[in-house]
Design a protein around this motif. Structure first.
Motif, PDB file in Angstrom:
ATOM      1  N   ASP A 194      37.388  51.837  49.804  1.00 43.63           N
ATOM      2  CA  ASP A 194      37.316  52.830  51.004  1.00 43.63           C
ATOM      3  C   ASP A 194      38.826  53.619  51.244  1.00 43.63           C
ATOM      4  O   ASP A 194      38.759  54.800  51.825  1.00 43.63           O
ATOM      5  CB  ASP A 194      37.113  51.942  52.197  1.00 43.63           C
ATOM      6  CG  ASP A 194      35.601  51.806  52.298  1.00 43.63           C
ATOM      7  OD1 ASP A 194      34.757  52.121  51.440  1.00 43.63           O
ATOM      8  OD2 ASP A 194      35.299  50.804  53.201  1.00 43.63           O
ATOM      9  N   ASN A 197      39.049  56.544  49.042  1.00 43.77           N
ATOM     10  CA  ASN A 197      38.086  57.647  49.471  1.00 43.77           C
ATOM     11  C   ASN A 197      38.806  58.232  50.939  1.00 43.77           C
ATOM     12  O   ASN A 197      38.190  58.785  51.553  1.00 43.77           O
ATOM     13  CB  ASN A 197      36.925  57.255  49.633  1.00 43.77           C
ATOM     14  CG  ASN A 197      36.268  56.839  48.419  1.00 43.77           C
ATOM     15  OD1 ASN A 197      36.575  57.623  47.416  1.00 43.77           O
ATOM     16  ND2 ASN A 197      35.314  56.028  48.254  1.00 43.77           N
ATOM     17  N   CYS A 199      39.335  56.577  53.731  1.00 44.62           N
ATOM     18  CA  CYS A 199      38.510  56.008  54.736  1.00 44.62           C
ATOM     19  C   CYS A 199      37.231  56.831  55.205  1.00 44.62           C
ATOM     20  O   CYS A 199      36.889  56.860  56.416  1.00 44.62           O
ATOM     21  CB  CYS A 199      39.459  55.567  56.113  1.00 44.62           C
ATOM     22  SG  CYS A 199      40.923  54.703  55.854  1.00 44.62           S
ATOM     23  N   LYS A 200      36.963  57.645  54.208  1.00 46.97           N
ATOM     24  CA  LYS A 200      35.656  58.458  54.670  1.00 46.97           C
ATOM     25  C   LYS A 200      34.380  57.664  54.284  1.00 46.97           C
ATOM     26  O   LYS A 200      33.108  58.019  54.662  1.00 46.97           O
ATOM     27  CB  LYS A 200      35.712  59.596  53.847  1.00 46.97           C
ATOM     28  CG  LYS A 200      36.861  60.649  54.035  1.00 46.97           C
ATOM     29  CD  LYS A 200      36.817  60.955  55.328  1.00 46.97           C
ATOM     30  CE  LYS A 200      38.128  62.075  55.677  1.00 46.97           C
ATOM     31  NZ  LYS A 200      38.521  62.515  56.891  1.00 46.97           N
ATOM     32  N   THR A 201      34.370  56.608  53.302  1.00 39.21           N
ATOM     33  CA  THR A 201      33.513  55.651  52.950  1.00 39.21           C
ATOM     34  C   THR A 201      33.635  54.547  53.882  1.00 39.21           C
ATOM     35  O   THR A 201      34.814  54.117  54.201  1.00 39.21           O
ATOM     36  CB  THR A 201      33.342  55.414  51.369  1.00 39.21           C
ATOM     37  OG1 THR A 201      34.423  54.759  51.145  1.00 39.21           O
ATOM     38  CG2 THR A 201      32.919  56.697  50.761  1.00 39.21           C
ATOM     39  N   GLN A 202      32.589  53.791  54.034  1.00 35.00           N
ATOM     40  CA  GLN A 202      32.795  52.621  55.035  1.00 35.00           C
ATOM     41  C   GLN A 202      32.021  51.185  54.262  1.00 35.00           C
ATOM     42  O   GLN A 202      31.218  50.460  54.959  1.00 35.00           O
ATOM     43  CB  GLN A 202      31.872  52.769  56.450  1.00 35.00           C
ATOM     44  CG  GLN A 202      32.681  53.940  57.100  1.00 35.00           C
ATOM     45  CD  GLN A 202      31.821  54.211  58.498  1.00 35.00           C
ATOM     46  OE1 GLN A 202      30.692  54.510  58.465  1.00 35.00           O
ATOM     47  NE2 GLN A 202      32.412  53.808  59.577  1.00 35.00           N
ATOM     48  N   HIS A 203      32.149  51.121  52.841  1.00 36.39           N
ATOM     49  CA  HIS A 203      31.571  50.333  52.240  1.00 36.39           C
ATOM     50  C   HIS A 203      32.058  48.715  52.602  1.00 36.39           C
ATOM     51  O   HIS A 203      31.248  47.857  52.968  1.00 36.39           O
ATOM     52  CB  HIS A 203      32.162  50.301  50.698  1.00 36.39           C
ATOM     53  CG  HIS A 203      31.405  51.329  50.080  1.00 36.39           C
ATOM     54  ND1 HIS A 203      30.033  52.078  50.074  1.00 36.39           N
ATOM     55  CD2 HIS A 203      31.996  52.433  49.609  1.00 36.39           C
ATOM     56  CE1 HIS A 203      30.006  53.069  49.495  1.00 36.39           C
ATOM     57  NE2 HIS A 203      31.023  53.414  49.146  1.00 36.39           N
ATOM     58  N   SER A 206      30.823  47.978  56.599  1.00 41.47           N
ATOM     59  CA  SER A 206      29.253  47.635  56.419  1.00 41.47           C
ATOM     60  C   SER A 206      29.153  46.209  55.951  1.00 41.47           C
ATOM     61  O   SER A 206      28.223  45.379  56.489  1.00 41.47           O
ATOM     62  CB  SER A 206      28.325  48.728  55.669  1.00 41.47           C
ATOM     63  OG  SER A 206      28.785  49.764  56.177  1.00 41.47           O
ATOM     64  N   CYS A 233      43.534  52.815  59.037  1.00 49.84           N
ATOM     65  CA  CYS A 233      42.290  53.758  59.186  1.00 49.84           C
ATOM     66  C   CYS A 233      41.866  54.137  60.609  1.00 49.84           C
ATOM     67  O   CYS A 233      42.049  53.087  61.617  1.00 49.84           O
ATOM     68  CB  CYS A 233      40.838  53.274  58.338  1.00 49.84           C
ATOM     69  SG  CYS A 233      41.077  52.983  56.421  1.00 49.84           S
ATOM     70  N   TYR A 237      36.239  54.644  61.354  1.00 51.43           N
ATOM     71  CA  TYR A 237      36.084  54.280  60.161  1.00 51.43           C
ATOM     72  C   TYR A 237      35.694  52.888  60.522  1.00 51.43           C
ATOM     73  O   TYR A 237      34.506  51.995  59.924  1.00 51.43           O
ATOM     74  CB  TYR A 237      37.307  54.075  59.192  1.00 51.43           C
ATOM     75  CG  TYR A 237      37.297  53.184  57.929  1.00 51.43           C
ATOM     76  CD1 TYR A 237      36.565  53.499  56.818  1.00 51.43           C
ATOM     77  CD2 TYR A 237      37.857  51.999  58.040  1.00 51.43           C
ATOM     78  CE1 TYR A 237      36.177  52.583  55.729  1.00 51.43           C
ATOM     79  CE2 TYR A 237      37.558  50.968  57.024  1.00 51.43           C
ATOM     80  CZ  TYR A 237      36.976  51.329  55.917  1.00 51.43           C
ATOM     81  OH  TYR A 237      36.970  50.139  54.946  1.00 51.43           O
TER      82      TYR A 237
END
Length: 464
Positions: A194, A197, A199-203, A206, A233, A237
């Motif tokens: 993340d 990326n 902090c644009k993805t939230q793997h 989640s 982040c 995020y």
């Protein structure tokens, strides 16, 4: 004719009573505000009263970092993240080649951890709330987190639910229970992804952060959530506002729970519940928002260090002075200790906590549930910090004047003024000089006869 009329009156009374109850219930349901997942709404939530009244709490930093117990609780990051030479040297001097941080896990034994002993100490210290690290930035959880497989206190090391054990003991003593939780984990692959990326993805959020936060709240029903690890982040995020709106609206602790301000970049000192702002935050004037100073008895670390030496340990005088200053400026004081990997609180930490408890046993009236007065600090021959409670004013002076007379410039006496010292039974004699400075004759007793050896409290009633 008489009986039907009687029945009619009774029926009318029952109907009116039912209408009254229904309207009260409807008003109650309607008056419960729903918070939306945005800071404008969340920041408007009133802080539950218990937190401001508590004033003093104990912070506990405990985890796998307590095993190397060297440098600080950031051991793993300093060793592997920054590759600091002194940490690498420490490992090569003390552990075999190839030894990983995960290898410390089984050595986190908590063998001598007795939750009741800890809780008794915190009670004797005068703490009204206790905050335990459930998970630090290393990711190890002190409870059987369902999303921290083989890196939690049930699977590895103690094979115990440490969060539950301490919470049960704390609550038996009617102390509030807070849970510290780090949003980030330094070396979790999903968090690293993340960050790559931006902090644009939230793997990671989640799969790890949010499931753990919901689990902690539903499982342990904390009075306080002490969030940390937010700084890399933004709150979007972390899904912070969505989580907090659930916490305030629908969680099992929605009415009593308190949170701090570490929920994303730029949140500190701006959003959340009360403000921490930064570690060891110490404002010089009265803030306009409820705040808390968190600090540690070991000045160089939050976690236990085997290489701690006495000059690094805050004295009881330093601790009590900070407590007084913090409360006078409207804050809470959260004092940290780091237990050993075995679950022991070393004697010097016990001694400091008990010194605070002894002081509070005499002076707690001026601390617990107090409010800032119109003036917080008066500097003359001694530093005097003021607190208040309804019509009573408390003046806490840190140094005993050589003359035996305490000069107070701020309080104005009236015909009903009475002055005592907490811990001393009889009233004190006083007068005012031509400029209306209050002159208080302090008790003429040997120092050993005073209720406390430092920071004495003058109680003033009938002053303006």
């Amino acid at each position: 004719m008489g009986e039907p009329l009687w029945r009619l009156r009774l029926l009318l009374q029952l109907v009116l009573a039912a209408v009254s109850v229904t309207s009260v219930l409807a008003r109650g349901a309607g008056s419960r505000r729903r918070y939306t997942p945005d800071w404008q709404s969340l920041d408007a939530r009133p802080l539950p009263a218990w937190f401001d009244e508590a004033k003093f709490g104990v912070f506990v930093h405990w985890g796998v970092f307590s095993v190397p117990a060297w440098g600080s609780e950031w051991f793993w990051w300093h060793w592997k993240g920054e590759a600091l030479p002194q940490y690498q040297q420490f490992m090569s001097d003390n552990y075999p080649p190839g030894f990983s941080y995960a290898d410390f896990g089984p050595q986190f034994s908590a063998r001598f951890f007795n939750a009741d002993h800890w809780a008794d100490l915190f009670l004797a210290a005068g703490a009204k709330y206790v905050v335990l690290t459930t998970k630090h930035h290393e990711g190890f959880t002190n409870w059987p987190s369902p999303v921290s497989w083989n890196w939690n206190s049930m699977d590895v090391g103690p094979h115990r639910d440490l969060v539950d054990e301490l919470g049960t003991a704390i609550r038996k003593r009617h102390i509030r229970y807070g849970l510290y939780h780090s949003l980030l984990e330094w070396f979790h692959p999903l968090y690293i992804l993340d960050k790559k990326n931006n902090c644009k993805t939230q793997h990671f959020v989640s799969a790890k952060t949010m499931p753990e936060l919901y689990d902690l709240v539903n499982r342990y029903k904390p009075d306080l959530l002490w969030s940390d690890g937010e700084w890399e982040c933004p709150d979007s995020y972390w899904n912070s506002t969505e989580f907090l709106s659930w916490l305030y609206n629908d969680s099992p602790v929605k009415d009593e729970v308190v949170v701090n301000d570490r929920w994303g970049q730029n949140c500190s000192c701006h959003h959340g519940g009360y403000y921490n702002c930064q570690d060891k935050f110490k404002p010089q004037t009265l803030p306009d928002h409820k705040w808390e100073m968190c600090t540690s008895i070991d000045k160089l670390s939050w976690g236990y260090r085997r290489n701690m030496v006495m000059p690094n340990v805050a004295s009881d005088v330093e601790i009590i002075s900070e407590l007084v200053q913090t409360v006078s400026l409207g804050g809470n004081y959260l004092l940290n200790i780091g237990p050993t990997k075995d679950g022991l609180i070393v004697p010097i930490f016990q001694e400091r906590l008990l010194a605070v408890g002894k002081w509070l046993s005499i002076n707690g009236e001026a601390i617990y549930a107090s409010k800032p007065w119109r003036v917080q600090l008066e500097k003359n021959t001694t530093s005097v910090w003021y607190t208040s409670k309804e019509s009573v004013v408390y003046a806490i002076f840190l140094h005993w004047p050589e003359s035996g007379i305490l000069r107070l410039e701020t309080p104005k006496t009236t015909s009903t003024t009475q002055i005592t010292m907490l811990g001393i039974q009889k009233d004190l004699k006083w007068s005012t000089d031509p400029s209306e400075v209050l002159l208080i004759n302090l008790p003429q007793v040997p120092p050993s006869a005073l209720p406390v050896p430092f920071a004495w409290t003058i109680k003033l009633t009938g002053v303006e």
